[in-house]
Write a protein that holds these residues in place. Structure first.
Motif, PDB file in Angstrom:
ATOM      1  N   ASP B   6     -16.433  20.638 -67.471  1.00 49.04           N
ATOM      2  CA  ASP B   6     -16.488  21.223 -66.136  1.00 49.04           C
ATOM      3  C   ASP B   6     -16.582  22.747 -66.181  1.00 49.04           C
ATOM      4  O   ASP B   6     -17.260  23.369 -65.381  1.00 49.04           O
ATOM      5  CB  ASP B   6     -15.287  20.790 -65.305  1.00 49.04           C
ATOM      6  CG  ASP B   6     -15.488  19.408 -64.724  1.00 49.04           C
ATOM      7  OD1 ASP B   6     -14.491  18.737 -64.472  1.00 49.04           O
ATOM      8  OD2 ASP B   6     -16.653  19.010 -64.542  1.00 49.04           O
ATOM      9  N   ALA B   8     -18.094  24.369 -68.338  1.00 52.06           N
ATOM     10  CA  ALA B   8     -19.447  24.720 -68.749  1.00 52.06           C
ATOM     11  C   ALA B   8     -20.372  24.916 -67.547  1.00 52.06           C
ATOM     12  O   ALA B   8     -21.227  25.785 -67.547  1.00 52.06           O
ATOM     13  CB  ALA B   8     -19.999  23.644 -69.659  1.00 52.06           C
ATOM     14  N   THR B   9     -20.157  24.117 -66.520  1.00 52.18           N
ATOM     15  CA  THR B   9     -21.017  24.245 -65.350  1.00 52.18           C
ATOM     16  C   THR B   9     -20.375  25.135 -64.294  1.00 52.18           C
ATOM     17  O   THR B   9     -20.923  25.319 -63.216  1.00 52.18           O
ATOM     18  CB  THR B   9     -21.300  22.876 -64.719  1.00 52.18           C
ATOM     19  OG1 THR B   9     -20.049  22.283 -64.390  1.00 52.18           O
ATOM     20  CG2 THR B   9     -22.060  21.967 -65.658  1.00 52.18           C
ATOM     21  N   ALA B  11     -17.850  24.432 -62.583  1.00 53.90           N
ATOM     22  CA  ALA B  11     -17.392  23.658 -61.431  1.00 53.90           C
ATOM     23  C   ALA B  11     -15.945  23.965 -61.073  1.00 53.90           C
ATOM     24  O   ALA B  11     -15.608  24.048 -59.900  1.00 53.90           O
ATOM     25  CB  ALA B  11     -17.559  22.173 -61.708  1.00 53.90           C
ATOM     26  N   SER B  12     -15.088  24.154 -62.079  1.00 52.11           N
ATOM     27  CA  SER B  12     -13.668  24.315 -61.758  1.00 52.11           C
ATOM     28  C   SER B  12     -13.349  25.736 -61.294  1.00 52.11           C
ATOM     29  O   SER B  12     -12.251  26.001 -60.854  1.00 52.11           O
ATOM     30  CB  SER B  12     -12.815  23.926 -62.956  1.00 52.11           C
ATOM     31  OG  SER B  12     -13.117  24.782 -64.023  1.00 52.11           O
ATOM     32  N   GLU B  14     -14.833  27.214 -58.851  1.00 47.21           N
ATOM     33  CA  GLU B  14     -14.973  27.276 -57.403  1.00 47.21           C
ATOM     34  C   GLU B  14     -14.298  26.050 -56.803  1.00 47.21           C
ATOM     35  O   GLU B  14     -14.782  24.948 -56.975  1.00 47.21           O
ATOM     36  CB  GLU B  14     -16.450  27.257 -57.012  1.00 47.21           C
ATOM     37  CG  GLU B  14     -17.210  28.460 -57.522  1.00 47.21           C
ATOM     38  CD  GLU B  14     -18.702  28.194 -57.564  1.00 47.21           C
ATOM     39  OE1 GLU B  14     -19.185  27.420 -56.721  1.00 47.21           O
ATOM     40  OE2 GLU B  14     -19.353  28.742 -58.457  1.00 47.21           O
ATOM     41  N   GLU B  16     -13.201  23.403 -54.027  1.00 49.82           N
ATOM     42  CA  GLU B  16     -13.839  22.884 -52.818  1.00 49.82           C
ATOM     43  C   GLU B  16     -13.153  23.486 -51.602  1.00 49.82           C
ATOM     44  O   GLU B  16     -11.961  23.783 -51.634  1.00 49.82           O
ATOM     45  CB  GLU B  16     -13.620  21.367 -52.745  1.00 49.82           C
ATOM     46  CG  GLU B  16     -14.638  20.542 -53.440  1.00 49.82           C
ATOM     47  CD  GLU B  16     -14.296  19.089 -53.227  1.00 49.82           C
ATOM     48  OE1 GLU B  16     -15.020  18.419 -52.486  1.00 49.82           O
ATOM     49  OE2 GLU B  16     -13.307  18.620 -53.808  1.00 49.82           O
ATOM     50  N   TYR B  18     -12.591  22.899 -47.402  1.00 46.87           N
ATOM     51  CA  TYR B  18     -12.775  22.170 -46.137  1.00 46.87           C
ATOM     52  C   TYR B  18     -12.143  23.018 -45.046  1.00 46.87           C
ATOM     53  O   TYR B  18     -11.243  23.807 -45.318  1.00 46.87           O
ATOM     54  CB  TYR B  18     -12.117  20.784 -46.194  1.00 46.87           C
ATOM     55  CG  TYR B  18     -12.875  19.826 -47.074  1.00 46.87           C
ATOM     56  CD1 TYR B  18     -13.836  18.980 -46.539  1.00 46.87           C
ATOM     57  CD2 TYR B  18     -12.661  19.808 -48.447  1.00 46.87           C
ATOM     58  CE1 TYR B  18     -14.572  18.121 -47.352  1.00 46.87           C
ATOM     59  CE2 TYR B  18     -13.390  18.960 -49.262  1.00 46.87           C
ATOM     60  CZ  TYR B  18     -14.337  18.119 -48.711  1.00 46.87           C
ATOM     61  OH  TYR B  18     -15.067  17.282 -49.509  1.00 46.87           O
ATOM     62  N   LEU B 168      -7.195  15.251 -57.724  1.00 43.44           N
ATOM     63  CA  LEU B 168      -8.355  16.092 -57.442  1.00 43.44           C
ATOM     64  C   LEU B 168      -8.059  17.530 -57.837  1.00 43.44           C
ATOM     65  O   LEU B 168      -6.907  17.924 -57.971  1.00 43.44           O
ATOM     66  CB  LEU B 168      -8.684  16.066 -55.936  1.00 43.44           C
ATOM     67  CG  LEU B 168      -9.033  14.737 -55.292  1.00 43.44           C
ATOM     68  CD1 LEU B 168      -9.201  14.909 -53.791  1.00 43.44           C
ATOM     69  CD2 LEU B 168     -10.314  14.170 -55.900  1.00 43.44           C
ATOM     70  N   ASP B 169      -9.116  18.319 -57.998  1.00 44.04           N
ATOM     71  CA  ASP B 169      -8.943  19.749 -58.201  1.00 44.04           C
ATOM     72  C   ASP B 169      -8.374  20.342 -56.904  1.00 44.04           C
ATOM     73  O   ASP B 169      -8.508  19.743 -55.836  1.00 44.04           O
ATOM     74  CB  ASP B 169     -10.295  20.395 -58.522  1.00 44.04           C
ATOM     75  CG  ASP B 169     -10.843  19.905 -59.865  1.00 44.04           C
ATOM     76  OD1 ASP B 169     -10.024  19.496 -60.709  1.00 44.04           O
ATOM     77  OD2 ASP B 169     -12.071  19.932 -60.050  1.00 44.04           O
ATOM     78  N   ILE B 171      -7.840  22.222 -53.421  1.00 41.57           N
ATOM     79  CA  ILE B 171      -8.757  22.287 -52.292  1.00 41.57           C
ATOM     80  C   ILE B 171      -8.307  23.403 -51.352  1.00 41.57           C
ATOM     81  O   ILE B 171      -7.125  23.496 -51.017  1.00 41.57           O
ATOM     82  CB  ILE B 171      -8.787  20.944 -51.545  1.00 41.57           C
ATOM     83  CG1 ILE B 171      -9.307  19.846 -52.482  1.00 41.57           C
ATOM     84  CG2 ILE B 171      -9.648  21.022 -50.287  1.00 41.57           C
ATOM     85  CD1 ILE B 171      -9.066  18.456 -51.983  1.00 41.57           C
TER      86      ILE B 171
END
Lengths: 289, 566
Positions: B6, B8-9, B11-12, B14, B16, B18, B168-169, B171
């Motif tokens: 994760d 690497a891309t 993703a973690s 940023e 999420e 809501y 989940l990561d 939020i």
């Protein structure tokens, strides 16, 4: 993103389902066909891809028309958009080589003529419960001339960069994990240790949406199955089926009968004295002696 | 390669985001989520159960109040047809002394400010709500996820900016609605709630009892689409402060007892035995048949006493707290209302957020929410001024003891006889019921005296034999999180945590199959009394968090007990 998942219908080898004749040969007609158990790992990997990266998932199998039931099961678990059944009497009795030729051809056809931007990934389980060769996936990939990632336990796709990064078991050993990268398109063989991860709420919400959508589709799964025969795939019957199979089966050994029953001593758990004797008798075993 | 996939891309890096995150999908969370979605707010709802309602227990009556700005069927059309059991068309209060009973009809009190009131079973009710919540929140870009446990608040530079989760990561959100129930992880993380004072809590224990088809109509004398509610107080619980209830569901009964937790703790009462005392009382012989007696489910929960525990400012930064999590459970004499207030609070929280957003400052939602609770009269119901005055006069111990002695004396008994059936009208006074002090007098002494002076002996017999605690636990469904217990015993000395052995509804003195057990440990020639804990049978009520020294959190998403009735 367009992915293909390969699956196969195999005899249900679970106790109570499988039937053998008196000589110990499998009774194919009396044994139900189910989706190859190892394919569920491929389905899980493909589902993760669909949930996290979106796109279209096609299920593909080679086998008799009865395999449609297997495709329905596969469709439900991977939330597939459609299914392709490579099916023809001319394909019957194919070994892994002839099977791979048919599957390669079918994937190429999908890649060139059906998928909008071509096929990006093919997923396969690592062996089937009937043949247990583990040949078909790699041979199919060889035919496609794509990179192959085997024993994959986790997967991350960067579609924009056109690359896949995977963690895989080195030599299939859980103690040794390496991270590898490959360009798209590529072929992925999912290991039974593959664990999909959905750490984003958005992923899980998409998952829920897809489940809802698929429920309706799976009910009318026949409408979403395309059957391809050898003419459709423009395959010469000499190169597929029994005629195209270099493997020669010299003989088949029946499954040996289970050894004679063991002696059993029944002990009433309420009988304190008998239980005490039993514990004493078993105590040395507990010590590993 | 040291970085994770994760990473690497990226993703973690940023989280999420809501617009709103609602934690818990009981009536408070469902109301908040639906009202937020109606305002067009992107709302994510996180529920830790395998299904909404699988973690939820209530006695079982939900009210729609005439004076309330929100009702559950107003927010969820079709609610009563799809999600409730029977309406309450008859309400009685029974004063018990031994086998003497004096019954008061308090239907008028029940109907005061009541548009309707139905018995409910929470699994059915909450899972129905959750489906609607998912549909509605999905339309505005959010949705409902089950089996996700929110572990705490996400903070940046000391400010609340979202939630952290087990599954989940983290939020981020503009608004966090804590509707995570009586043992709210979020309210505690914010320092708004604690588990210190047993006086602030009730403990309820309930059995859902199966009845044959048609038995309710026949035995309760009600028609199809009608139902009854019965309350019990007096001496049937050996002086423990509290009472019992019987509510009619479609084809089952919710029978339970609710007690002040401090009384359960100091009297070393066994909650399941208190329930059994009600189940086996001769008065219930008219409804129960020992030959057919079968319990569908045994359950328990803590109930906050809003008079003491309702948060006056149920918000902090971007966090607003609704329902049980904010102590919004009104239990005043025979008035027991929780779910309706949770629904109103949820609706008001959503309204407050929309208002703050319209003014261009979403961080003011909490402030507006607090004001709305006050302006709409919710806070006055939860923390009535009349009670504050009456309790100041009547609850200090010497006064309470005196009042108790007077009621029980010749003078008090004369008064009770003199008042006679006029007592029924006094009991039906909404104003008086708000003043009922938390002492022995209203719960035990007065009802006992009333039953003795005015009651008649019960002529039914009741041979019901309730199941053993082991069987009740055995019938529950658990998905045990093996090797990952959610409660840690911080002090295992009998002095610090011994009360849990009796007060825990799935433990008992001399019973080895529950959560808490007493053990004697011999070391260095000394013998020590300690308490041991096995969380497997836990029904997640939170009692031990108050009466023992524990580090208590909920099990991970989907793990632990799963109620099928609730």
């Amino acid at each position: 993103m367009h992915t293909v998942v390969l699956t196969k219908g195999v005899p249900d080898f679970r106790e109570g389902q499988v039937a053998f004749d008196e000589d110990g040969h499998l009774e194919r007609g009396a044994t139900p066909t189910v989706m190859n158990p190892n394919d569920k790992h491929a389905l899980r990997a493909a589902l993760q891809t669909k949930v996290r990266n979106g796109g279209h998932v096609s299920l593909m199998s080679m086998g008799p028309p009865g395999f449609k039931e297997v495709l329905r099961e596969g469709m439900e678990s991977v939330y597939a958009d459609d299914a392709y059944l490579v099916s023809d009497r001319a394909f019957a009795a194919a070994d892994t080589w002839a099977t791979s030729i048919a599957l390669t051809t079918a994937i190429e056809r999908l890649d060139e003529h059906v998928a909008e931007d071509g096929v990006d990934m093919v997923f396969a389980g690592f062996k089937t419960a009937d043949g247990e060769t583990g040949h078909t996936g790699p041979q199919t990939c060889w035919g496609l001339d794509w990179p192959i990632l085997t024993h994959v336990v986790s997967l991350d796709i960067d579609e924009e960069a056109g690359r896949v990064r995977a963690k895989r078991l080195v030599e299939g050993d859980i103690e040794e994990i390496e991270t590898v990268e490959a360009p798209l398109p590529c072929f992925v063989v999912a290991d039974p240790e593959f664990e999909p991860t959905y750490r984003k709420a958005a992923h899980r919400l998409t998952h829920k949406d897809l489940r809802e959508e698929t429920r309706e589709r799976a009910e009318n799964h026949e409408e979403h199955v395309t059957v391809w025969d050898h003419e459709e795939l423009n395959l010469d019957p000499d190169y597929v089926g029994l005629d195209g199979s270099p493997t020669i089966v010299s003989s088949v050994d029946p499954i040996p009968r289970a050894p004679a029953e063991r002696d059993a001593t029944m002990v009433d758990p309420e009988d304190g004295e008998a239980m005490r004797e039993l514990v004493e008798e078993m105590a040395p075993l507990a010590g590993g002696e | 390669m040291s970085e994770t996939i994760d990473d690497a891309t990226g993703a973690s890096d940023e989280y999420e985001q809501y617009e709103a995150v609602v934690v818990g999908c009981g009536p408070g969370g469902a109301a908040a989520a639906a009202a937020l979605a109606d305002e067009g707010v992107e709302t994510l709802v996180l529920e830790r159960g395998v299904d909404a309602g699988s973690k939820n227990v209530s006695g079982g009556l939900i009210y729609a109040e005439e004076s309330a700005p929100y009702t559950i069927d107003g927010l969820f059309p079709g609610f009563r047809e799809a999600a409730t059991e029977r309406p309450v068309t008859e309400y009685q209060l029974h004063n018990v002394a031994g086998s003497q009973v004096k019954s008061f009809d308090i239907t008028d009190l029940h109907e005061h400010d009541t548009e309707w009131s139905d018995a409910v079973l929470r699994r059915k009710m909450d899972s129905w709500l959750a489906e609607r919540v998912h549909e509605r929140t999905r339309e505005t870009g959010g949705g409902l996820l089950t089996e996700v446990k929110v572990t705490g608040l996400l903070r940046e530079e000391g400010e609340i900016v979202g939630v952290t989760c087990e599954e989940l990561d983290p939020i981020r959100a503009e608004l966090v609605v804590a509707a995570d129930g009586v043992n709210s992880e979020l309210a505690r993380d914010a320092g708004l709630m604690d588990w210190e004072e047993p006086e602030e809590w009730f403990q309820g224990v309930k059995a859902v009892v199966d009845l044959p088809d048609g038995a309710i109509q026949e035995r309760f004398g009600v028609g199809d689409g009608e139902g009854a509610a019965h309350l019990f107080s007096g001496d049937l619980f050996d002086g423990v402060r509290g009472g019992g209830f019987v509510y009619t569901n479609e084809d089952s009964l919710s029978i339970g007892s609710v007690f002040h937790l401090d009384s359960v703790a100091t009297e070393l009462a066994e909650p399941h035995e208190l329930l059994d005392a009600l189940l086996t009382h001769p008065f219930l012989g008219q409804w129960l048949d020992d030959a057919e007696y079968a319990e569908r489910e045994y359950s328990a929960k803590l109930v906050p006493d809003s008079k003491k525990a309702a948060l006056r400012s149920p918000h902090q930064g971007r966090l607003v707290v609704v329902g049980d999590a904010a102590g919004q459970m009104q239990a005043q004499g025979p008035i027991i209302k929780g779910m309706n207030h949770a629904v109103t609070a949820g609706g008001l929280a959503a309204e407050a957020y929309a208002q703050a957003k319209a003014r261009g400052d979403t961080s003011r939602a909490g402030e507006f929410y607090e004001r709305k609770l006050r302006d709409e009269g919710v806070m006055e119901k939860l923390r009535p001024r009349r009670y504050e005055v009456a309790s100041a006069l009547g609850e200090p111990e010497p006064v309470a003891n005196l009042a108790d002695a007077v009621v029980d004396s010749a003078v008090g008994r004369f008064g009770v006889r003199l008042l006679g059936d006029r007592l029924e009208r006094l009991y039906s006074s909404p104003a008086l019921s708000m003043m009922v002090p938390d002492t022995r007098t209203p719960y035990v002494t007065l009802p006992t005296v009333i039953a003795e002076e005015l009651g008649a002996p019960v002529d039914e017999t009741n041979d019901v034999e309730p199941p053993e605690l082991a069987d009740r636990i055995g019938d529950l469904t658990y998905d045990t999180d093996v090797g990952n217990p959610h409660i840690e015993l911080l002090d295992d000395s009998a002095a610090a945590s011994g009360t849990a052995v009796t007060a825990c509804p799935v433990s008992a003195e001399g019973f080895g199959g529950g959560c808490y057990r007493r053990e004697t440990v011999a070391s260095n020639g000394e013998r020590e009394e300690v308490v041991s804990l096995d969380t497997q049978p836990c029904i997640e009520c939170g009692t031990c968090a108050v009466v023992a020294e524990t580090d208590w959190e909920h099990p991970r998403g989907g793990k632990g007990v799963e109620f099928e009735e609730g």
